[in-house]
Design a protein around this motif. Structure first.
Motif, PDB file in Angstrom:
ATOM      1  N   THR A  28     -10.525   3.063   3.585  1.00 50.45           N
ATOM      2  CA  THR A  28     -10.056   3.712   2.511  1.00 50.45           C
ATOM      3  C   THR A  28      -8.908   2.731   1.741  1.00 50.45           C
ATOM      4  O   THR A  28      -8.776   2.647   0.667  1.00 50.45           O
ATOM      5  N   VAL A  29      -8.021   2.447   2.786  1.00 50.98           N
ATOM      6  CA  VAL A  29      -6.984   1.258   2.598  1.00 50.98           C
ATOM      7  C   VAL A  29      -7.386   0.286   1.813  1.00 50.98           C
ATOM      8  O   VAL A  29      -6.905  -0.181   0.707  1.00 50.98           O
ATOM      9  N   ARG A  30      -8.612  -0.455   2.480  1.00 55.69           N
ATOM     10  CA  ARG A  30      -9.089  -1.674   1.817  1.00 55.69           C
ATOM     11  C   ARG A  30      -9.490  -1.448   0.292  1.00 55.69           C
ATOM     12  O   ARG A  30      -9.397  -2.268  -0.529  1.00 55.69           O
ATOM     13  N   LYS A  31     -10.150  -0.378   0.439  1.00 62.32           N
ATOM     14  CA  LYS A  31     -10.570   0.015  -1.027  1.00 62.32           C
ATOM     15  C   LYS A  31      -9.491  -0.211  -2.035  1.00 62.32           C
ATOM     16  O   LYS A  31      -9.503  -0.290  -3.129  1.00 62.32           O
ATOM     17  N   GLN A  32      -8.413   0.891  -1.500  1.00 67.45           N
ATOM     18  CA  GLN A  32      -7.326   1.052  -2.645  1.00 67.45           C
ATOM     19  C   GLN A  32      -6.625  -0.151  -2.863  1.00 67.45           C
ATOM     20  O   GLN A  32      -6.100  -0.768  -4.040  1.00 67.45           O
ATOM     21  N   HIS A  75       0.953  -8.624   5.609  1.00 72.10           N
ATOM     22  CA  HIS A  75       0.586  -7.009   5.188  1.00 72.10           C
ATOM     23  C   HIS A  75      -0.799  -7.026   4.590  1.00 72.10           C
ATOM     24  O   HIS A  75      -1.652  -6.149   5.044  1.00 72.10           O
ATOM     25  N   VAL A  76      -1.258  -7.956   4.005  1.00 73.85           N
ATOM     26  CA  VAL A  76      -2.731  -8.043   3.423  1.00 73.85           C
ATOM     27  C   VAL A  76      -3.903  -8.624   4.421  1.00 73.85           C
ATOM     28  O   VAL A  76      -4.742  -8.298   4.847  1.00 73.85           O
ATOM     29  N   SER A  77      -3.151  -9.814   5.413  1.00 75.55           N
ATOM     30  CA  SER A  77      -4.047 -10.472   6.212  1.00 75.55           C
ATOM     31  C   SER A  77      -4.409  -9.534   7.113  1.00 75.55           C
ATOM     32  O   SER A  77      -5.716  -9.511   7.571  1.00 75.55           O
ATOM     33  N   SER A  78      -3.623  -8.489   7.642  1.00 73.18           N
ATOM     34  CA  SER A  78      -3.951  -7.670   8.823  1.00 73.18           C
ATOM     35  C   SER A  78      -4.788  -6.782   8.479  1.00 73.18           C
ATOM     36  O   SER A  78      -5.745  -6.173   9.172  1.00 73.18           O
ATOM     37  N   ILE A  79      -5.124  -6.417   7.123  1.00 77.84           N
ATOM     38  CA  ILE A  79      -6.155  -5.530   6.650  1.00 77.84           C
ATOM     39  C   ILE A  79      -7.581  -6.072   6.231  1.00 77.84           C
ATOM     40  O   ILE A  79      -8.532  -5.607   6.642  1.00 77.84           O
TER      41      ILE A  79
END
Length: 239
Positions: A28-32, A75-79
Motif C-alpha cells: 500500500t505504501v509503495r503504491k501511494q 527513505h525511498v530506497s528502503s521501500i
C-alpha cells in the motif's frame, strides 16, 4: 574490550536464526509513493528517487547490491529496493552517519566481486567521503556511484522546516552547486550527468559494457510526501 580478530572469528562461528518479515501494508505504501512520484515526470531535468529505484530494479532485474548513504533518498530506497538476498541492502540505520554509502559499497564489492554494486548518495552526504573515489579507481572496483544532487542537505532541511514549533523560517543547509562529474574525472573515474530517465538508461548501458567504475550525477526532486502537514514553507520553496 578484547582482541578484534578473535571476536570476529567467534561471531563467524555462531548460528543466527534470522526470520524474514515484511510489513503487511508495504504494498500500500509503495503504491501511494508511486502515485505521488508521477507528478514529477513533467520536469525537464531530474527525477524523483522512486523513478531512480524503479529504473535500477528493472535494469538489473532486482539482482544487485545497494549501498545506501544516509539522507532523504534512503527513505525511498528502503521501500522500493527489491532485495534478492538478505544482505543485498547495506546502510547505516543506527547512527545514520553521512558518508557511509561509498565505503559500504567498496566493502560490498570486495566481498562480492562478481555482482553489481550500486551506491546511492545525496550530494550532502557524499561530501563526507568523496575522497574514496580515488580508492575505487586505484583498487579497480567496478561499482556504480549515483549522486542525487539537490545542492542541499535535504534531510536536515526537512527537519529544520518541519513542525509548528520551528525556530527558523528558512533552511540553513543549502550550498552552491557542485559538479560531481568533474570531481569524479579529477580522480580518474568516468562520470556522466543524467538529466532524465532516458539518459540514465543510456548511462547504465555504458556501465554494463565497461570494466571501470562509473559515477552518475542526477538532479533530484523530492515529492511533497517527504514532509508533514506543518511544513508549508518547505513545500513552497521546493516547488
Amino acid at each position: 574490550m578484547g582482541n578484534l580478530p578473535k571476536v570476529l572469528e567467534l561471531l563467524l562461528k555462531q548460528t543466527f536464526n534470522i526470520k524474514k518479515t515484511g510489513h503487511q501494508n508495504l504494498e500500500t505504501v509503495r503504491k501511494q509513493v508511486n502515485d505521488i512520484s508521477k507528478d514529477f515526470k513533467e520536469h525537464k531535468e531530474g527525477m524523483s528517487p522512486v523513478q531512480l529505484l524503479n529504473t535500477l530494479n528493472s535494469h538489473f532485474n532486482n539482482d544487485y547490491i545497494l549501498a545506501s548513504d544516509v539522507g532523504m533518498h534512503r527513505h525511498v530506497s528502503s521501500i522500493f529496493f527489491n532485495a534478492k538476498f538478505p544482505e543485498d541492502f547495506v546502510t547505516s540505520p543506527g547512527l545514520s552517519s553521512f558518508g557511509t554509502g561509498l565505503p559500504l559499497g567498496i566493502g560490498a564489492k570486495i566481498v562480492n566481486p562478481n555482482r553489481n554494486v550500486v551506491i546511492i548518495a545525496g550530494d550532502g552526504g557524499f561530501h563526507s567521503s568523496s575522497g574514496d573515489i580515488e580508492t575505487v579507481v586505484r583498487q579497480k572496483l567496478k561499482v556504480l556511484i549515483i549522486i542525487l544532487n539537490s545542492s542541499s542537505n535535504t534531510l536536515i532541511e526537512r527537519y529544520e522546516l518541519t513542525g509548528k514549533d520551528r525556530v527558523i523560517n528558512r533552511a540553513t543547509t543549502s550550498f552552491n552547486y557542485v559538479n560531481f562529474v568533474k570531481l569524479a574525472t579529477a580522480n580518474g573515474c568516468p562520470a556522466i550527468r543524467a538529466k532524465n530517465i532516458q539518459q540514465l538508461k543510456s548511462a547504465l548501458s555504458i556501465f554494463d559494457k565497461s570494466s571501470q567504475p562509473l559515477l552518475i550525477e542526477i538532479p533530484v526532486y523530492y515529492p511533497k510526501m517527504y514532509v508533514n502537514k506543518f511544513a508549508k514553507i518547505f513545500e513552497k520553496e521546493t516547488k
